[in-house]
Motif scaffolding. Sequence first.
Motif, PDB file in Angstrom:
ATOM      1  N   ALA A 142      51.402 -84.535 -32.481  1.00  0.00           N
ATOM      2  CA  ALA A 142      50.602 -83.314 -32.641  1.00  0.00           C
ATOM      3  C   ALA A 142      49.257 -83.682 -33.254  1.00  0.00           C
ATOM      4  CB  ALA A 142      51.332 -82.314 -33.544  1.00  0.00           C
ATOM      5  N   ALA A 202      58.701 -80.876 -29.127  1.00  0.00           N
ATOM      6  CA  ALA A 202      58.153 -80.855 -30.487  1.00  0.00           C
ATOM      7  C   ALA A 202      59.124 -80.210 -31.470  1.00  0.00           C
ATOM      8  CB  ALA A 202      56.818 -80.112 -30.497  1.00  0.00           C
ATOM      9  N   ILE A 205      58.508 -81.439 -35.306  1.00  0.00           N
ATOM     10  CA  ILE A 205      57.062 -81.203 -35.487  1.00  0.00           C
ATOM     11  C   ILE A 205      56.831 -79.822 -36.107  1.00  0.00           C
ATOM     12  CG2 ILE A 205      54.860 -80.875 -34.272  1.00  0.00           C
ATOM     13  CD1 ILE A 205      55.651 -83.777 -34.254  1.00  0.00           C
ATOM     14  N   THR A 259      53.652 -75.495 -37.216  1.00  0.00           N
ATOM     15  CA  THR A 259      53.919 -76.597 -38.141  1.00  0.00           C
ATOM     16  C   THR A 259      53.679 -76.127 -39.569  1.00  0.00           C
ATOM     17  OG1 THR A 259      51.642 -77.443 -38.225  1.00  0.00           O
ATOM     18  CG2 THR A 259      53.010 -78.180 -36.388  1.00  0.00           C
ATOM     19  N   VAL A 294      47.748 -76.688 -33.149  1.00  0.00           N
ATOM     20  CA  VAL A 294      47.961 -78.098 -32.826  1.00  0.00           C
ATOM     21  C   VAL A 294      48.107 -78.282 -31.322  1.00  0.00           C
ATOM     22  CG1 VAL A 294      49.011 -78.823 -35.018  1.00  0.00           C
ATOM     23  CG2 VAL A 294      50.464 -77.847 -33.226  1.00  0.00           C
ATOM     24  N   LEU A 339      49.878 -80.629 -28.428  1.00  0.00           N
ATOM     25  CA  LEU A 339      51.139 -81.371 -28.374  1.00  0.00           C
ATOM     26  C   LEU A 339      51.177 -82.326 -27.188  1.00  0.00           C
ATOM     27  CD1 LEU A 339      53.540 -78.324 -28.963  1.00  0.00           C
ATOM     28  CD2 LEU A 339      52.755 -79.965 -30.703  1.00  0.00           C
TER      29      LEU A 339
END
Length: 379
Positions: free
Chosen positions: A74, A144, A149, A160, A167, A169
């Motif tokens: 990420a 993720a 993550i 997150t 973010v 990915l």
Amino acid sequence: MAYETLKEEVINYGKQIGIDKIGFASVDEFTELKSRLKLQQESGFKSGFEKGTIEERTEPTRLMPEAQSIIAIALAYPTKLKDAPKSVKGDRRGNFCRASWGKDYHHLLRDKLEKLGEFIKHKVNGFTYKPMVDTGELSDRAVAERAGIGFSGKNCAIITPEFGSYVYLGEMITNIPFPPDSPVDDGCGECTKCIDSCPTGALVEGGRLNAQKCIAFLTQTKGFLPDEYREKIGNQLYGFDTCQVVCPKNKGKDFHHHPEMEPEPELVKPRLVPLLSMSNREFKEKFGDMAGSWRGKKPIQRNAIIGLAHYKEVSAIGELVRVMNEDPRPVIRGTAAWAIGKISTKDGFEEIKKAMVKESDPEVLVEMEKGLAFQSIHV
């Protein structure tokens, strides 16, 4: 080599090359995702941009038979724009979502994954891997989530603890049995702000999206935008951020870790009228490095026209009339005619009537009729 030790070395190298978060997941079948994808398909909620079959999207070993683990990464992106230009009467501007700020993230993440792959290659003989970012078969979010993550939010984004949902990915399937990480034990709780704030009702329930109604998806389509979404799209040229902006987990999140992601104000909030006369070459030179340019200039220009109608920008009538009369693309001509009617000036209505005499495309003629229908509202 002990895989736990190698894993630590990979994590440390990831930090050195600017990966903000890294996690490791098993290659077990994504059974829950498989049932969700089948439901999406049956409900007609798919976007059409998905790659691969449901089996390929949920069974990593179908994509790489020797697969033994997945590495998820990420990268945090900025959310605040310094010196943002104002959209004012006579000088209206459109908006690219935050995920399209700076250089195209697909290239940035692929570069990080390739560097990671080369690093491991030098450590392990016979190492093989398959990287993918957004356009691959695997669900970046599902990987993720499994890799720790973040958790999957009701807004259908990975959230997150450190960076919220802002973010990008990516992941790589590998033939090394890295020890897997544990999923993040967090969630949205009772909060439904994203669902309540979705202007089209695309978030049908927490974690379930009807892509056909999602403004982020609609901005990327190339045909006529359905009538019911034209007002809701506002001045969005590409993507949509509201379901992230209202999320309490995103409050105060703004990270500037990667210079390539820094937005240029004139690119992410461009003037609308100049977009309408831009050639393919000019568009590519100006916007080609952005993720939001991947569908070409047509959707952006259509959305710019809708944006001018949203603002009822009278000063744009002349340019819209030119587009209605001269543009070779029916979607652009027709949307311009509708917009002229929406802005609702006497001269504009007369121009639509004149253009109708020489227009032969049935879909454009329908849009012209829609434009003239505003006349009865503004008599």
